[in-house]
Motif scaffolding. Structure first.
Motif, PDB file in Angstrom:
ATOM      1  N   SER A 296       0.828  -1.212   0.000  1.00  0.00           N
ATOM      2  CA  SER A 296       0.000   0.000   0.000  1.00  0.00           C
ATOM      3  C   SER A 296       0.861   1.260   0.000  1.00  0.00           C
ATOM      4  O   SER A 296       0.543   2.256  -0.665  1.00  0.00           O
ATOM      5  N   LEU A 297       1.982   1.217   0.724  1.00  0.00           N
ATOM      6  CA  LEU A 297       2.905   2.348   0.750  1.00  0.00           C
ATOM      7  C   LEU A 297       3.607   2.497  -0.595  1.00  0.00           C
ATOM      8  O   LEU A 297       3.783   3.615  -1.104  1.00  0.00           O
ATOM      9  N   GLU A 299       2.494   1.703  -3.500  1.00  0.00           N
ATOM     10  CA  GLU A 299       1.540   2.278  -4.452  1.00  0.00           C
ATOM     11  C   GLU A 299       1.456   3.792  -4.302  1.00  0.00           C
ATOM     12  O   GLU A 299       1.432   4.539  -5.290  1.00  0.00           O
ATOM     13  N   LYS A 300       1.450   4.279  -3.073  1.00  0.00           N
ATOM     14  CA  LYS A 300       1.398   5.729  -2.841  1.00  0.00           C
ATOM     15  C   LYS A 300       2.689   6.405  -3.296  1.00  0.00           C
ATOM     16  O   LYS A 300       2.668   7.459  -3.936  1.00  0.00           O
ATOM     17  N   LEU A 301       3.833   5.781  -2.966  1.00  0.00           N
ATOM     18  CA  LEU A 301       5.112   6.366  -3.356  1.00  0.00           C
ATOM     19  C   LEU A 301       5.255   6.462  -4.876  1.00  0.00           C
ATOM     20  O   LEU A 301       5.841   7.402  -5.401  1.00  0.00           O
ATOM     21  N   SER A 302       4.698   5.487  -5.579  1.00  0.00           N
ATOM     22  CA  SER A 302       4.863   5.441  -7.033  1.00  0.00           C
ATOM     23  C   SER A 302       4.177   6.593  -7.749  1.00  0.00           C
ATOM     24  O   SER A 302       4.439   6.840  -8.928  1.00  0.00           O
ATOM     25  N   THR A 303       3.315   7.319  -7.066  1.00  0.00           N
ATOM     26  CA  THR A 303       2.677   8.481  -7.690  1.00  0.00           C
ATOM     27  C   THR A 303       3.615   9.681  -7.725  1.00  0.00           C
ATOM     28  O   THR A 303       3.405  10.609  -8.499  1.00  0.00           O
ATOM     29  N   GLU A 304       4.660   9.666  -6.884  1.00  0.00           N
ATOM     30  CA  GLU A 304       5.586  10.794  -6.802  1.00  0.00           C
ATOM     31  C   GLU A 304       7.029  10.453  -7.173  1.00  0.00           C
ATOM     32  O   GLU A 304       7.809  11.347  -7.509  1.00  0.00           O
ATOM     33  N   SER A 339       8.153  11.391   2.755  1.00  0.00           N
ATOM     34  CA  SER A 339       6.961  10.731   2.234  1.00  0.00           C
ATOM     35  C   SER A 339       6.760   9.368   2.886  1.00  0.00           C
ATOM     36  O   SER A 339       5.632   9.013   3.273  1.00  0.00           O
ATOM     37  N   TYR A 343       3.467   8.679   5.041  1.00  0.00           N
ATOM     38  CA  TYR A 343       2.508   7.675   4.607  1.00  0.00           C
ATOM     39  C   TYR A 343       2.355   6.570   5.652  1.00  0.00           C
ATOM     40  O   TYR A 343       1.342   5.901   5.737  1.00  0.00           O
TER      41      TYR A 343
END
Length: 345
Positions: A296-297, A299-304, A339, A343
């Protein structure tokens, strides 16, 4: 807004000093095919740096090309090369070595490093003329996992290879990061040069636009390697482009300065992630680190951020690969640590 990249150490172009040197010499006529004054200067610098006055040195454009050229040149048609299963020649070179007719005999290794027992097992298995004959050992410093051979480990491999009539060839795509890594037991460039039969110094992943310097630690008995370089399309008419870059890298210690920066950024990144209570797939020794994070982390990191998802560790977590370079700014390291910490909560 573009993502911050930790995907590799060759996303940026080249260090400004290299661009400046290329520009300043741009209109100076020179011989072609590596016979120019800049290539000669770079060869002399590398010989001094490695304490190898009799070394033969050649410049080519990339790592896969280097490995194909060296391995196919040094092995006879029936001979094979031993490598870790994770080795670049086995995983990421599209069968380049096999395409030259040489088998890669692989050994699974948990940290990407071969041991003398690993090599002996391959030698013992290959018993007669009905099988290929292992004649070379291929290692990387640093490895595909960012790990390092210690001075003792490399010395043991060298002694074993010499006792068993095997060539020892070292892939130095990230040799800059290896020789500038923290720790007193890491072999220097001179020590590596004394322990192997051939290696290369990677420029592509340490501030150059492109280029690798192939080092044979003793003189070739003839010019056969030059014929190999030409035949396989690796001889640049404008060889000066490579010579200028390596001369710049080894003038005033720039090569080491850039690699040290990459390692320092990785160490800060590793410490910041560890402070968030996350572990790592492999020891963090150089400019490649492999933290294990919740999916889940990730996935969030991959946006930035840009990075590779290396492998699944559990149904809910994976290891990612983060790579720092000579050009990684400290604020990018601080940003991803922030980040990850944010997160997490």
């Amino acid at each position: 807004m573009s993502k911050i990249s930790f995907k590799n150490d060759y996303s940026e172009g080249a260090h400004p000093a290299i661009l400046s040197a290329l520009s300043e010499t741009n209109l100076v006529p020179q011989e072609g095919y590596g016979y120019d004054a800049y290539c000669e200067e770079a060869r002399a610098m590398i010989r001094r740096e490695c304490d190898l006055p009799e070394a033969d040195i050649y410049f080519v454009s990339g790592g896969t090309q280097t490995n194909l050229l060296v391995i196919s040149h040094l092995l006879r048609p029936h001979e094979a090369v031993i490598a870790a299963a994770s080795g670049h020649i086995n995983v990421h070179e599209t069968g380049a070595i096999e395409s030259t007719g040489h088998k890669v005999c692989t050994v699974p290794t948990p940290l990407g490093k071969l041991t003398t027992d690993d090599i002996l097992a391959v030698l013992t298995h290959h018993t007669d003329e009905h099988m290929v004959k292992p004649a070379m050992v291929y290692i990387s410093q640093s490895t595909e996992f960012g790990t390092l051979y210690s001075r003792r480990e490399l010395s043991e491999l060298s002694a074993f290879c010499r006792a068993h009539g095997l060539l020892l060839y070292l892939d130095g795509a990230r040799i800059g990061s290896a020789v500038t890594a923290s720790g007193e037991d890491n072999p220097s460039l001179r020590e590596i040069a004394a322990l192997v039969d051939a290696f290369y110094i990677g420029g592509t992943k340490n501030g150059a636009l492109l280029g690798e310097a192939i080092v044979f630690t003793s003189r070739r008995p003839d010019n056969a390697f030059l014929f190999q370089i030409k035949q396989r399309g690796a001889m640049l008419a404008k060889g000066r482009i490579l010579g200028i870059q390596f001369a710049t890298l080894f003038r005033n210690g720039l090569f080491y300065e850039l690699a040290t920066h990459a390692n320092r950024m990785a160490a800060e990144l590793s410490a910041g992630i560890a402070a968030c209570s996350y572990s790592f797939l492999y020891p963090s020794q150089t400019n490649q680190i492999f933290p294990i994070l919740p999916n889940s982390l990730i996935e969030k990191l991959s946006t930035e951020y840009d990075f590779y998802v290396w492998q699944s560790v559990s149904p809910d977590s994976s290891a990612i690969r983060l790579v720092t370079s000579w050009a990684t700014p400290p604020e990018n390291v601080a940003a991803i640590i922030h980040s990850i910490s944010s997160y997490r909560h």
